[in-house]
Design a protein around this motif. Sequence first.
Motif, mmCIF file in Angstrom:
data_model
loop_
_atom_site.group_PDB
_atom_site.id
_atom_site.type_symbol
_atom_site.label_atom_id
_atom_site.label_comp_id
_atom_site.label_asym_id
_atom_site.label_seq_id
_atom_site.Cartn_x
_atom_site.Cartn_y
_atom_site.Cartn_z
ATOM 1 N N LEU A 19 12.711 34.765 15.892
ATOM 2 C CA LEU A 19 14.043 35.376 15.966
ATOM 3 C C LEU A 19 14.791 34.960 17.223
ATOM 4 O O LEU A 19 15.979 35.271 17.374
ATOM 5 N N ALA A 20 14.122 34.241 18.120
ATOM 6 C CA ALA A 20 14.662 34.001 19.459
ATOM 7 C C ALA A 20 15.450 32.703 19.537
ATOM 8 O O ALA A 20 15.233 31.884 20.426
ATOM 9 N N LEU A 25 18.394 33.758 14.415
ATOM 10 C CA LEU A 25 18.801 35.160 14.396
ATOM 11 C C LEU A 25 19.950 35.360 13.414
ATOM 12 O O LEU A 25 19.970 36.336 12.653
ATOM 13 N N VAL A 90 18.335 46.253 20.275
ATOM 14 C CA VAL A 90 18.740 45.133 21.121
ATOM 15 C C VAL A 90 20.187 45.312 21.595
ATOM 16 O O VAL A 90 20.506 45.153 22.776
ATOM 17 N N GLY A 97 30.095 45.268 23.999
ATOM 18 C CA GLY A 97 30.771 44.444 23.013
ATOM 19 C C GLY A 97 30.409 42.997 23.147
ATOM 20 O O GLY A 97 29.332 42.669 23.614
ATOM 21 N N GLY A 98 31.323 42.102 22.791
ATOM 22 C CA GLY A 98 30.968 40.715 22.583
ATOM 23 C C GLY A 98 31.428 39.764 23.656
ATOM 24 O O GLY A 98 31.121 39.950 24.825
ATOM 25 N N GLU A 99 32.150 38.774 23.209
ATOM 26 C CA GLU A 99 32.528 37.555 23.898
ATOM 27 C C GLU A 99 33.024 37.827 25.317
ATOM 28 O O GLU A 99 33.882 38.664 25.528
ATOM 29 N N ALA A 100 32.511 37.015 26.199
ATOM 30 C CA ALA A 100 32.783 36.984 27.637
ATOM 31 C C ALA A 100 33.922 37.918 28.040
ATOM 32 O O ALA A 100 35.069 37.518 28.146
ATOM 33 N N TYR B 5 26.804 35.860 29.234
ATOM 34 C CA TYR B 5 26.656 35.244 27.925
ATOM 35 C C TYR B 5 28.011 35.045 27.286
ATOM 36 O O TYR B 5 28.926 35.841 27.466
ATOM 37 N N SER B 7 28.615 35.002 24.044
ATOM 38 C CA SER B 7 28.798 35.759 22.806
ATOM 39 C C SER B 7 27.740 36.840 22.716
ATOM 40 O O SER B 7 26.726 36.813 23.423
ATOM 41 N N SER B 8 27.989 37.791 21.833
ATOM 42 C CA SER B 8 26.987 38.837 21.649
ATOM 43 C C SER B 8 25.733 38.258 21.013
ATOM 44 O O SER B 8 24.631 38.749 21.235
ATOM 45 N N LEU B 9 25.888 37.184 20.245
ATOM 46 C CA LEU B 9 24.716 36.516 19.687
ATOM 47 C C LEU B 9 23.816 35.997 20.804
ATOM 48 O O LEU B 9 22.591 36.209 20.783
ATOM 49 N N ARG B 11 23.617 37.039 23.805
ATOM 50 C CA ARG B 11 23.014 38.155 24.519
ATOM 51 C C ARG B 11 21.814 38.696 23.762
ATOM 52 O O ARG B 11 20.753 38.961 24.333
ATOM 53 N N ARG B 12 21.997 38.862 22.463
ATOM 54 C CA ARG B 12 20.868 39.296 21.628
ATOM 55 C C ARG B 12 19.702 38.324 21.750
ATOM 56 O O ARG B 12 18.550 38.728 21.898
ATOM 57 N N VAL B 13 20.005 37.033 21.678
ATOM 58 C CA VAL B 13 18.948 36.032 21.743
ATOM 59 C C VAL B 13 18.227 36.095 23.091
ATOM 60 O O VAL B 13 16.993 36.002 23.142
ATOM 61 N N ILE B 15 17.740 38.662 24.938
ATOM 62 C CA ILE B 15 16.858 39.826 24.926
ATOM 63 C C ILE B 15 15.599 39.534 24.116
ATOM 64 O O ILE B 15 14.476 39.838 24.530
#
Lengths: 103, 103
Positions: A19-20, A25, A90, A97-100, B5, B7-9, B11-13, B15
């Motif tokens: 998943l990493a 993912l 996670v 939230g998200g993007e930078a 990061y 994107s939130s993707l 960041r998840r990755v 973790i």
Amino acid sequence: MPLPYQSSLDRRVAIIKALAHPSRLSIAEMLQDGERCVCDIRDLIGGDLSTISKHLSVMRDAGLLDLEKRGLNVYYRLRCPCLLSFLECVDSLAPEGGEANGP
Amino acid sequence: MPLPYQSSLDRRVAIIKALAHPSRLSIAEMLQDGERCVCDIRDLIGGDLSTISKHLSVMRDAGLLDLEKRGLNVYYRLRCPCLLSFLECVDSLAPEGGEANGP
DNA sequence: AAACTACTTGGCGAAATCGCCAAGTAAAGG
DNA sequence: CCTTTACTTGGCGATTTCGCCAAGTAGTTT
């Protein structure tokens, strides 16, 4: 053929490693909605088909995915319905939230 | 300094990657019982102290761990109480017990 | 303040991972 | 049977990760 894992720790790690990676993912996330064939996955992830296929084999070997061949297509689905709650966990670690984050 | 990061993707990755190593997963497991100082962690994991320290920094940067300095020691603890349920999920994927199943 | 303890950081070679290209396999269609 | 479609596997250079050694930092003790 993937070697059998020497310990349950290694098996756990293989599942987590599967998943990493951003593409893997994303694949796991899209499969939460139900099975998909490889071409559908490719359309969403992009990049070379062989790359997608190798990502899927990593996830398969870890035991994350089941596959079924129907006609020319190969359909993959998650073997792990509890994935969703893990992703919520996670995200709870990085809630902003998200993007930078702009203002 | 770790970059933010994009994107939130990602960041998840980050973790998930922080858990995708045998030593780091073992650290996460032992911290489920409560905080530990680095020397305790070293006693359990073994290997060079600098290696342990770098693993801890990966987990810190991902947001998995909090730390607190008390005296000479640095105590780490999990920021993620829901980790445990994910590991149960992971194990449910490979239920056949542990070590390289000989006949 | 000098020595000691408990870590962290820098550096580097060794090993693993990544993504593309090319070639191979398997089912379906002409 | 030959081709096409859908995918998998092999190979390889490029990037990333890993773990040890050495050096640095920060509180503690004497």
